[in-house]
Design a protein around this motif. Structure first.
Motif, PDB file in Angstrom:
ATOM      1  N   LEU A 478      -9.656   4.705 -66.100  1.00 31.52           N
ATOM      2  CA  LEU A 478      -8.466   5.471 -65.334  1.00 31.52           C
ATOM      3  C   LEU A 478      -8.980   6.159 -64.220  1.00 31.52           C
ATOM      4  O   LEU A 478     -10.165   6.786 -64.298  1.00 31.52           O
ATOM      5  N   LEU A 479      -8.591   6.174 -62.887  1.00 32.51           N
ATOM      6  CA  LEU A 479      -9.158   6.523 -61.866  1.00 32.51           C
ATOM      7  C   LEU A 479      -8.361   8.018 -61.741  1.00 32.51           C
ATOM      8  O   LEU A 479      -6.995   8.183 -61.641  1.00 32.51           O
ATOM      9  N   ILE A 480      -9.189   9.243 -61.563  1.00 33.01           N
ATOM     10  CA  ILE A 480      -8.472  10.433 -61.276  1.00 33.01           C
ATOM     11  C   ILE A 480      -8.889  10.930 -60.138  1.00 33.01           C
ATOM     12  O   ILE A 480     -10.319  10.848 -59.626  1.00 33.01           O
ATOM     13  N   VAL A 481      -8.114  11.262 -59.333  1.00 29.33           N
ATOM     14  CA  VAL A 481      -8.273  11.625 -57.730  1.00 29.33           C
ATOM     15  C   VAL A 481      -7.897  12.885 -57.131  1.00 29.33           C
ATOM     16  O   VAL A 481      -6.885  13.360 -57.794  1.00 29.33           O
ATOM     17  N   VAL A 482      -8.500  13.522 -56.374  1.00 33.69           N
ATOM     18  CA  VAL A 482      -8.022  14.662 -55.762  1.00 33.69           C
ATOM     19  C   VAL A 482      -8.045  14.511 -54.120  1.00 33.69           C
ATOM     20  O   VAL A 482      -8.679  13.761 -53.603  1.00 33.69           O
ATOM     21  N   ALA A 483      -6.787  14.528 -53.537  1.00 36.64           N
ATOM     22  CA  ALA A 483      -6.663  13.984 -52.474  1.00 36.64           C
ATOM     23  C   ALA A 483      -7.009  15.233 -51.304  1.00 36.64           C
ATOM     24  O   ALA A 483      -7.308  16.228 -51.559  1.00 36.64           O
ATOM     25  N   LYS A 484      -7.442  14.595 -50.204  1.00 38.65           N
ATOM     26  CA  LYS A 484      -8.048  15.481 -48.862  1.00 38.65           C
ATOM     27  C   LYS A 484      -6.825  16.294 -48.642  1.00 38.65           C
ATOM     28  O   LYS A 484      -5.790  16.094 -48.656  1.00 38.65           O
ATOM     29  N   HIS A 485      -7.339  17.501 -48.191  1.00 44.34           N
ATOM     30  CA  HIS A 485      -6.241  18.679 -47.750  1.00 44.34           C
ATOM     31  C   HIS A 485      -5.416  17.882 -46.766  1.00 44.34           C
ATOM     32  O   HIS A 485      -5.665  17.272 -45.780  1.00 44.34           O
ATOM     33  N   ALA A 488      -1.574  12.627 -48.647  1.00 49.95           N
ATOM     34  CA  ALA A 488      -0.978  12.160 -49.944  1.00 49.95           C
ATOM     35  C   ALA A 488      -1.203  10.803 -49.899  1.00 49.95           C
ATOM     36  O   ALA A 488      -0.028   9.993 -49.873  1.00 49.95           O
ATOM     37  N   PRO A 489      -2.166  10.520 -51.103  1.00 46.09           N
ATOM     38  CA  PRO A 489      -2.694   8.855 -51.137  1.00 46.09           C
ATOM     39  C   PRO A 489      -1.572   8.392 -52.032  1.00 46.09           C
ATOM     40  O   PRO A 489      -0.899   8.888 -52.897  1.00 46.09           O
ATOM     41  N   ASP A 490      -1.382   6.967 -51.627  1.00 50.56           N
ATOM     42  CA  ASP A 490      -0.399   6.455 -52.643  1.00 50.56           C
ATOM     43  C   ASP A 490      -1.100   5.445 -53.480  1.00 50.56           C
ATOM     44  O   ASP A 490      -2.168   4.934 -53.179  1.00 50.56           O
ATOM     45  N   LYS A 491      -0.988   5.743 -55.008  1.00 46.11           N
ATOM     46  CA  LYS A 491      -1.823   5.157 -55.799  1.00 46.11           C
ATOM     47  C   LYS A 491      -2.041   3.449 -55.671  1.00 46.11           C
ATOM     48  O   LYS A 491      -3.400   3.158 -55.691  1.00 46.11           O
ATOM     49  N   ALA A 492      -1.022   2.853 -55.479  1.00 49.85           N
ATOM     50  CA  ALA A 492      -1.169   1.299 -55.245  1.00 49.85           C
ATOM     51  C   ALA A 492      -2.147   0.959 -54.207  1.00 49.85           C
ATOM     52  O   ALA A 492      -2.871   0.107 -54.082  1.00 49.85           O
ATOM     53  N   GLU A 493      -2.009   1.912 -53.164  1.00 52.11           N
ATOM     54  CA  GLU A 493      -2.707   1.536 -51.726  1.00 52.11           C
ATOM     55  C   GLU A 493      -4.203   1.789 -52.111  1.00 52.11           C
ATOM     56  O   GLU A 493      -5.033   1.121 -51.512  1.00 52.11           O
ATOM     57  N   ILE A 494      -4.428   2.805 -52.959  1.00 57.93           N
ATOM     58  CA  ILE A 494      -5.964   3.177 -53.296  1.00 57.93           C
ATOM     59  C   ILE A 494      -6.543   1.791 -54.053  1.00 57.93           C
ATOM     60  O   ILE A 494      -7.660   1.308 -53.869  1.00 57.93           O
ATOM     61  N   ILE A 495      -5.750   1.413 -54.945  1.00 57.26           N
ATOM     62  CA  ILE A 495      -6.162   0.086 -55.920  1.00 57.26           C
ATOM     63  C   ILE A 495      -6.462  -1.183 -54.914  1.00 57.26           C
ATOM     64  O   ILE A 495      -7.353  -1.850 -54.940  1.00 57.26           O
ATOM     65  N   ASP A 496      -5.593  -1.247 -54.116  1.00 58.57           N
ATOM     66  CA  ASP A 496      -5.526  -2.447 -52.913  1.00 58.57           C
ATOM     67  C   ASP A 496      -7.011  -2.228 -52.172  1.00 58.57           C
ATOM     68  O   ASP A 496      -7.651  -2.975 -51.838  1.00 58.57           O
ATOM     69  N   TYR A 497      -7.149  -0.676 -51.943  1.00 54.22           N
ATOM     70  CA  TYR A 497      -8.380  -0.625 -51.100  1.00 54.22           C
ATOM     71  C   TYR A 497      -9.824  -0.983 -51.887  1.00 54.22           C
ATOM     72  O   TYR A 497     -10.582  -1.506 -51.103  1.00 54.22           O
ATOM     73  N   MET A 498      -9.468  -0.808 -53.273  1.00 55.71           N
ATOM     74  CA  MET A 498     -10.761  -0.959 -53.955  1.00 55.71           C
ATOM     75  C   MET A 498     -10.809  -2.565 -54.226  1.00 55.71           C
ATOM     76  O   MET A 498     -11.990  -3.080 -54.559  1.00 55.71           O
ATOM     77  N   ARG A 499      -9.822  -3.436 -54.168  1.00 55.06           N
ATOM     78  CA  ARG A 499      -9.537  -4.711 -54.565  1.00 55.06           C
ATOM     79  C   ARG A 499     -10.799  -5.470 -54.117  1.00 55.06           C
ATOM     80  O   ARG A 499     -11.309  -6.252 -55.105  1.00 55.06           O
ATOM     81  N   ASP A 500     -11.399  -5.521 -52.967  1.00 47.06           N
ATOM     82  CA  ASP A 500     -12.334  -6.483 -52.612  1.00 47.06           C
ATOM     83  C   ASP A 500     -13.650  -5.887 -52.653  1.00 47.06           C
ATOM     84  O   ASP A 500     -14.720  -6.527 -52.206  1.00 47.06           O
ATOM     85  N   LYS A 501     -13.886  -4.605 -53.215  1.00 44.41           N
ATOM     86  CA  LYS A 501     -14.988  -3.848 -53.399  1.00 44.41           C
ATOM     87  C   LYS A 501     -15.722  -3.988 -54.979  1.00 44.41           C
ATOM     88  O   LYS A 501     -16.964  -3.588 -54.798  1.00 44.41           O
ATOM     89  N   VAL A 502     -14.818  -4.394 -55.783  1.00 44.35           N
ATOM     90  CA  VAL A 502     -15.523  -4.475 -57.076  1.00 44.35           C
ATOM     91  C   VAL A 502     -14.826  -5.638 -57.750  1.00 44.35           C
ATOM     92  O   VAL A 502     -13.999  -6.183 -57.454  1.00 44.35           O
TER      93      VAL A 502
END
Ligand code: AMP
Length: 549
Positions: A478-485, A488-502
């Motif tokens: 489970l990924l727990i995230v604090v957004a930059k000041h 407003a990050p989009d959850k699915a987009e964060i996962i997408d960003y990680m997709r080709d990295k792990v």
């Protein structure tokens, strides 16, 4: 046949004597707790350390007695350290960020007789004074003008106390195996355990970490240990800097981005060291207000994994070389440093950044191995991970008062509690703390690696990953995230960003946005608190999940 060279015990007060004799005029700049910035020199510190020792002796402190400090990095803290060392007493650096009950427990366990306390922490001491069973006197690290009204036992202002004696004091004689300092582990489970450094172990550690391929400091350097002296010997810098004649900048109580930037630039700091959180604050400050780091050449980052985004920002935007390091209280604390060796000089920029995500290779004084749960050695292939074990002259052989019992294996190796790989060149990479690694369908998933990838997302300020229960897989991340000041990050987009990295099965099953991630007293992510908070978290149903295994 024995060699015929002189006996010259490796005792730590020789360091301050050397610095005073050879580099006596070198400045030690401190942001004081009272506010103004003070400048002193190694010659002053050595002189006042003798006063401290002489005055401590008058208060009844003898060889082997424990004395606590609850203090920021300042020149006064250094004077007290070296005064205690030259007397053969033991500095016990207490982490003031711990809970009050824990602080009381630590002082009682150590049986500290005197406590040196900064003005900031007087209220903490007042709150627990009734529980302290061995403390006979409190010395407040200030002068008469700033001395608060307090009922602490035999409380006195440091400057008054020290002024009662001169510096005519001969250091005590004892051998190099004598205890020098006491620092407790953070103790996420059960009581903290004390690590009792010797003069010899501190000296060997200081000489080792100064090396060109380690911290790389010399008499041309202006060194700023942001890492507090109460965190594992300040990574050895309070010894290594005077040992090399490096000037010191002590940040005192202020470690926010603006204050650190001020000290770095105003005093031309060339080498500095701290945990990633501090550097995230500095980089955020630079992002917001602009600025440059023209003098800084090297930043040592450790205590928790250094995300690639930090390395890239320092190196590419500010031209500052990042030196990723790993260690622990039980190791004095430095174990490895990630320096690029000539045989890897051909790596591309991209590959070098990847290499710098590793925690690095050890110096002569740290032997390493990785083993499976049965203690069998695992190959150094860079992919097989197992328990990381270490052995060496600055590694603990047992805890203070025998806490925790036997801690070495049959070959004298200490189990670090970290899970790691070692590659054929000897570079070690931490996969996780053994208790944080996520066990999913018989495979291990590294929470650290997922966190490192997640903080690379432009909207993410900080990330933590924990394993939560899953009926099929045992655990899932489970990924727990604090957004930059202001983002407003989009959850699915964060996962997408990680997709080709792990690896696909590593991708978190869900993302939670929080205002703040809890930290331990040493600046690490407090996984125990997150597990308590999110232990029962219900992962989305199979179909709604962002990842399909
Ligand atoms: P402490 O004794 O509080 O310094 O904590 C030591 C622990 O911090 C190590 O056993 C690691 O789990 C963690 N640690 C220290 N440096 C690093 C690093 N560079 N990368 C990942 N974990 C680290």
């Amino acid at each position: 046949m024995q060699g015929l060279m002189q006996e010259w015990p490796l005792v730590c007060h020789k360091i301050i004597d050397y610095a005073a004799a050879i580099h006596g005029a070198r400045p030690v700049v401190s942001r004081s707790v009272e506010g103004p910035i003070r400048t002193t020199t190694y010659a002053d510190i050595a002189r006042r350390a003798r006063q401290v020792a002489k005055r401590l002796e008058r208060d009844g402190i003898r060889l082997g007695d424990r004395v606590a400090t609850l203090a920021w990095n300042t020149e006064r803290h250094l004077e007290v350290w070296y005064g205690l060392l030259g007397l053969g007493a033991i500095y016990h650096t207490v982490n003031p960020r711990l809970f009050r009950e824990q602080i009381a427990w630590l002082i009682n366990d150590a049986e500290d007789q005197i406590v040196f306390v900064d003005l900031t922490f007087v209220p903490i001491l007042e709150a627990i004074a009734g529980e302290l069973s061995t403390v006979e006197r409190v010395v407040v690290l200030t002068d008469a003008a700033h001395m608060p009204e307090t009922a602490l036992p035999n409380a006195v202002a440091y400057e008054d106390w020290i002024a009662e004696v001169d510096a005519d004091f001969r250091w005590a004689d004892f051998d190099e195996g004598t205890a020098a300092g006491l620092c407790y582990t953070s103790g996420t489970t059960g009581h903290p355990k004390g690590v009792l450094y010797s003069h010899r172990s501190n000296m060997l550690h200081a000489m080792t970490v100064s090396g060109v391929d380690m911290m790389n400091i010399g008499c041309q350097d202006m060194v700023m240990p942001v890492v507090p002296m109460f965190h594992a010997n300040g990574w050895g810098l309070p010894f290594a800097a005077p040992l090399n004649g490096s000037a010191l900048v002590m940040p005192g109580p202020k470690m926010d981005g603006a204050s650190i930037y001020e000290m770095l630039t105003r005093y031309g700091v060339t080498v500095t060291a701290a945990v990633p959180t501090v550097w995230l604050m500095l980089l955020a400050h630079l992002d917001e207000h602009g600025g440059a780091l023209p003098d800084l050449r090297r930043v040592v980052i450790g205590g928790s994994a250094c995300p690639r985004a930090i390395t890239e920002a320092f190196q590419e935007r500010y031209g500052v070389h990042v030196c990723h390091a790993w260690g622990m209280t039980e190791m004095s604390p430095l174990g490895t440093v990630c320096t690029v060796r000539p045989e890897l000089g051909h790596l591309s920029e991209e590959e070098t950044l990847r290499l710098q995500e590793k925690q690095g290779y050890p110096a002569l004084t740290v032997e390493m191995k990785v083993t499976d749960d049965e203690g069998r050695d695992l190959p150094w292939d860079g992919t097989t991970f197992g328990r990381l074990k270490v052995r060496g002259p600055a590694v603990a052989r047992e805890y203070y008062k025998g806490a925790g019992g036997e801690i070495l294996d049959a070959d004298g190796f200490f189990d670090t509690g970290d899970v790691a790989t070692i590659d054929p060149y000897g570079y070690m990479e931490i996969t996780d703390r053994s208790k944080d690694v996520i066990k999913s369908g018989g495979e291990w998933i590294s929470s650290i690696e997922l966190e490192n990838v997640a903080v690379g997302h432009p909207d993410v300020a900080e990330a933590a990953v924990i394993g939560v229960g899953h009926p099929t897989w045992g655990e899932r991340p489970l990924l727990i995230v604090v957004a930059k000041h202001g983002h407003a990050p989009d959850k699915a987009e964060i996962i997408d960003y990680m997709r080709d990295k792990v690896a696909k099965f590593w991708l978190p099953d869900d993302v939670v946005l929080v205002e703040e991630i809890p930290h331990t007293a040493t600046g690490k992510i407090k996984k125990t608190a997150l597990r308590e908070q999110f232990g029962d978290y219900e992962l989305p149903a199979e179909a709604a999940r962002p990842v399909t295994l």
